[in-house]
Design a protein around this motif. Sequence first.
Motif, PDB file in Angstrom:
ATOM      1  N   GLY A 150     -21.212  -6.259 -22.956  1.00 56.44           N
ATOM      2  CA  GLY A 150     -21.428  -4.892 -22.503  1.00 56.44           C
ATOM      3  C   GLY A 150     -22.231  -4.840 -21.216  1.00 56.44           C
ATOM      4  N   ASN A 151     -23.183  -5.742 -21.067  1.00 58.59           N
ATOM      5  CA  ASN A 151     -23.960  -5.781 -19.833  1.00 58.59           C
ATOM      6  C   ASN A 151     -23.074  -6.043 -18.633  1.00 58.59           C
ATOM      7  N   TYR A 152     -22.054  -6.871 -18.839  1.00 63.08           N
ATOM      8  CA  TYR A 152     -21.151  -7.139 -17.725  1.00 63.08           C
ATOM      9  C   TYR A 152     -20.247  -5.963 -17.432  1.00 63.08           C
ATOM     10  N   LEU A 153     -19.984  -5.142 -18.445  1.00 59.15           N
ATOM     11  CA  LEU A 153     -19.231  -3.912 -18.207  1.00 59.15           C
ATOM     12  C   LEU A 153     -20.003  -3.040 -17.220  1.00 59.15           C
ATOM     13  N   ILE A 154     -21.299  -2.911 -17.462  1.00 56.15           N
ATOM     14  CA  ILE A 154     -22.128  -2.071 -16.593  1.00 56.15           C
ATOM     15  C   ILE A 154     -22.283  -2.718 -15.216  1.00 56.15           C
ATOM     16  N   ALA A 155     -22.422  -4.043 -15.212  1.00 53.26           N
ATOM     17  CA  ALA A 155     -22.536  -4.752 -13.934  1.00 53.26           C
ATOM     18  C   ALA A 155     -21.272  -4.547 -13.106  1.00 53.26           C
ATOM     19  N   MET A 156     -20.121  -4.627 -13.777  1.00 51.69           N
ATOM     20  CA  MET A 156     -18.859  -4.458 -13.065  1.00 51.69           C
ATOM     21  C   MET A 156     -18.766  -3.052 -12.476  1.00 51.69           C
ATOM     22  N   PHE A 157     -19.170  -2.086 -13.273  1.00 58.29           N
ATOM     23  CA  PHE A 157     -19.138  -0.702 -12.821  1.00 58.29           C
ATOM     24  C   PHE A 157     -19.941  -0.530 -11.532  1.00 58.29           C
ATOM     25  N   LYS A 158     -21.073  -1.211 -11.482  1.00 56.02           N
ATOM     26  CA  LYS A 158     -21.937  -1.065 -10.310  1.00 56.02           C
ATOM     27  C   LYS A 158     -21.425  -1.841  -9.092  1.00 56.02           C
ATOM     28  N   GLU A 159     -20.468  -2.748  -9.321  1.00 57.44           N
ATOM     29  CA  GLU A 159     -19.888  -3.497  -8.196  1.00 57.44           C
ATOM     30  C   GLU A 159     -18.684  -2.786  -7.586  1.00 57.44           C
ATOM     31  N   THR A 160     -18.200  -1.730  -8.244  1.00 51.72           N
ATOM     32  CA  THR A 160     -16.939  -1.123  -7.784  1.00 51.72           C
ATOM     33  C   THR A 160     -16.979  -0.570  -6.370  1.00 51.72           C
ATOM     34  N   PRO A 161     -18.130  -0.134  -5.805  1.00 50.36           N
ATOM     35  CA  PRO A 161     -18.086   0.342  -4.422  1.00 50.36           C
ATOM     36  C   PRO A 161     -17.513  -0.699  -3.467  1.00 50.36           C
ATOM     37  N   MET A 191     -25.495  12.647  -5.286  1.00 56.27           N
ATOM     38  CA  MET A 191     -24.683  12.891  -6.473  1.00 56.27           C
ATOM     39  C   MET A 191     -23.922  11.649  -6.911  1.00 56.27           C
ATOM     40  N   VAL A 192     -23.547  10.823  -5.953  1.00 55.76           N
ATOM     41  CA  VAL A 192     -22.931   9.543  -6.331  1.00 55.76           C
ATOM     42  C   VAL A 192     -23.913   8.745  -7.188  1.00 55.76           C
ATOM     43  N   GLY A 193     -25.162   8.701  -6.726  1.00 55.28           N
ATOM     44  CA  GLY A 193     -26.186   7.974  -7.485  1.00 55.28           C
ATOM     45  C   GLY A 193     -26.344   8.536  -8.885  1.00 55.28           C
ATOM     46  N   LEU A 194     -26.396   9.867  -8.971  1.00 61.12           N
ATOM     47  CA  LEU A 194     -26.589  10.495 -10.284  1.00 61.12           C
ATOM     48  C   LEU A 194     -25.394  10.244 -11.199  1.00 61.12           C
ATOM     49  N   LEU A 195     -24.198  10.325 -10.635  1.00 58.78           N
ATOM     50  CA  LEU A 195     -23.012  10.092 -11.456  1.00 58.78           C
ATOM     51  C   LEU A 195     -22.967   8.651 -11.957  1.00 58.78           C
ATOM     52  N   TYR A 196     -23.332   7.717 -11.084  1.00 61.03           N
ATOM     53  CA  TYR A 196     -23.408   6.315 -11.518  1.00 61.03           C
ATOM     54  C   TYR A 196     -24.381   6.155 -12.667  1.00 61.03           C
ATOM     55  N   LEU A 197     -25.551   6.796 -12.503  1.00 54.68           N
ATOM     56  CA  LEU A 197     -26.580   6.719 -13.535  1.00 54.68           C
ATOM     57  C   LEU A 197     -26.039   7.255 -14.859  1.00 54.68           C
ATOM     58  N   LEU A 198     -25.380   8.409 -14.766  1.00 54.81           N
ATOM     59  CA  LEU A 198     -24.841   9.064 -15.959  1.00 54.81           C
ATOM     60  C   LEU A 198     -23.852   8.152 -16.682  1.00 54.81           C
ATOM     61  N   VAL A 199     -22.915   7.589 -15.909  1.00 56.25           N
ATOM     62  CA  VAL A 199     -21.888   6.749 -16.530  1.00 56.25           C
ATOM     63  C   VAL A 199     -22.515   5.467 -17.081  1.00 56.25           C
ATOM     64  N   SER A 200     -23.436   4.865 -16.330  1.00 56.97           N
ATOM     65  CA  SER A 200     -24.073   3.629 -16.806  1.00 56.97           C
ATOM     66  C   SER A 200     -24.813   3.867 -18.107  1.00 56.97           C
ATOM     67  N   SER A 202     -24.271   6.225 -20.327  1.00 53.63           N
ATOM     68  CA  SER A 202     -23.359   6.453 -21.458  1.00 53.63           C
ATOM     69  C   SER A 202     -22.691   5.156 -21.865  1.00 53.63           C
ATOM     70  N   ALA A 203     -22.375   4.306 -20.889  1.00 48.80           N
ATOM     71  CA  ALA A 203     -21.765   3.021 -21.236  1.00 48.80           C
ATOM     72  C   ALA A 203     -22.739   2.183 -22.066  1.00 48.80           C
ATOM     73  N   ALA A 204     -24.014   2.212 -21.682  1.00 45.78           N
ATOM     74  CA  ALA A 204     -25.018   1.453 -22.431  1.00 45.78           C
ATOM     75  C   ALA A 204     -25.121   1.974 -23.865  1.00 45.78           C
ATOM     76  N   ALA A 205     -25.060   3.301 -24.005  1.00 49.11           N
ATOM     77  CA  ALA A 205     -25.123   3.886 -25.345  1.00 49.11           C
ATOM     78  C   ALA A 205     -23.913   3.458 -26.170  1.00 49.11           C
ATOM     79  N   LEU A 206     -22.752   3.455 -25.517  1.00 47.80           N
ATOM     80  CA  LEU A 206     -21.523   3.042 -26.188  1.00 47.80           C
ATOM     81  C   LEU A 206     -21.636   1.595 -26.680  1.00 47.80           C
ATOM     82  N   VAL A 207     -22.178   0.726 -25.813  1.00 44.24           N
ATOM     83  CA  VAL A 207     -22.316  -0.682 -26.171  1.00 44.24           C
ATOM     84  C   VAL A 207     -23.252  -0.829 -27.367  1.00 44.24           C
ATOM     85  N   ARG A 208     -24.328  -0.043 -27.353  1.00 43.97           N
ATOM     86  CA  ARG A 208     -25.265  -0.122 -28.482  1.00 43.97           C
ATOM     87  C   ARG A 208     -24.596   0.267 -29.791  1.00 43.97           C
TER      88      ARG A 208
END
Lengths: 219, 263
Positions: A150-161, A191-200, A202-208
């Motif tokens: 799951g950590n790599y899911l979030i890492a990947m998300f942050k690499e997408t730019p 807002m890009v920053g906030l949206l990233y934060l929001l998705v990250s 929620s993804a972390a919550a999903l992984v938990r």
Amino acid sequence: MWSWDVAADVLPLLLRGLWVTVQAVFWGMLLALALGLVWSVLRRSRRRVLAAPASAAVEFVRSTPLLVQLYFLYYFVLPGCGVPPSAFLTGVLALGMHFSCYTAEVYRAGIDAVPRGQWEAAAALNLTRLQTYRHVVLPQAIPPVIPALGNYLIAMFKETPLLSAITVVEILQRALNYGSEHFRYLEPLTMVGLLYLLVSLSAAALVRRLEAWARLENA
Amino acid sequence: MTDSLRRADGNPIVRVRGLYKSFGGVEVLRGIDADFRRGEKVAIIGSSGSGKSTLLRLLMTLERPDAGAIEVDGERLWTMRRKGREVPANEQHVRRVRGKLGMVFQHFNLFPHMTVLENVTAAPRIVLGLSAAEATARAHRWLGLVGLDDKVDTHPARLSGGQKQRVAIARALAMEPKVMLFDEITSGLDPLLVGEVLNVLRDLAHGGDVTMLLVTHRMDFAREIADRVVFLDAGRILEQGEPEDLFRSPRHDRTRQFLASIR
């Protein structure tokens, strides 16, 4: 100086970009999970013709930057293979391949933690190695490593730019385009920053939750 | 060596010739020759490090011998005949021969993510291709024999050591092997739980035509069910015979010392 009008104006654009990002991560992660498993199984093979190339490939991909891999795939490899160049497809492929080398390590740790006796019991029952992986080893190896995956899911998300480098119009690219058109960067980028934060988050919550579920399943 | 294998008398189910095995420069088996008859119950005894577990692990193909041959039911384990020549066995051949053997381990090695029933049905379904119904019926039969028919939906973690070992026995038997290998299966158990496992072995020994090779420290039990006792010392078979003879009048000093040490 913050303008809510600008924020409201740019939001639909950003959400469209976010949707591209989420899709890229979804398919990229699926590929990374599947390919990582293939790498880790190949690397453990007793046949050197399988294990050695897999190790080399993983080391190679892990030791080169994702951005370079993106360019390379986009401009040389895929056109060379006669595949019509699609920026999105290239992005998914690169993300999946790049992160498969990390998920491979995670799977390896999970597989290493399965006691040798499990392999021996499976061999004594005459299961093949692949049957042993599928029915005995992986069902025990994967649930404990779900958080690490799951950590790599979030890492990947942050690499997408990075995908914007090969013209995938994902969320950051949308914001920059808007900025250069309207000479307003504060709202789009915030807002890009906030949206990233929001998705990250929620993804972390999903992984938990996935982790808790896996623990229950295995109890 | 092929000739000596063919000439061995009777029709043994397992033949072992000139078996050698080292681990990291330490010779664990130093030339084992043995025949095991069909249906024979053999206790393999010896001090720790004598190679008795290694012998079973080689038979089960968990390890490969450095030298020597193992033949099960007329077929070599690691070589096969092709165009009249012995060639290294392929995976298919090894699996066919291995299918005649089953093993129970000291530490059970049950599959923790499966229920008791799934532990027993998994291999018959995956390896033998039995349907779920067939495999379940077969599992109930063997679980009944070990007295655990009421635990089918339990996970191994909730079983006592003795129950775990009985499930492991049922799991191995469900593959209906011709030869069962038992590797110190009561050594990891609470002394109070040893009896229930030995009872299952006793039933199996008296009831079945399955060949049983048991590595054990329980001389009383070996005396009771074994047709023959094999004493391993420093990687060789030093002495063997009927339990009464071997226990009452061992011929070698080493055997005498060993028997005295475990009393």
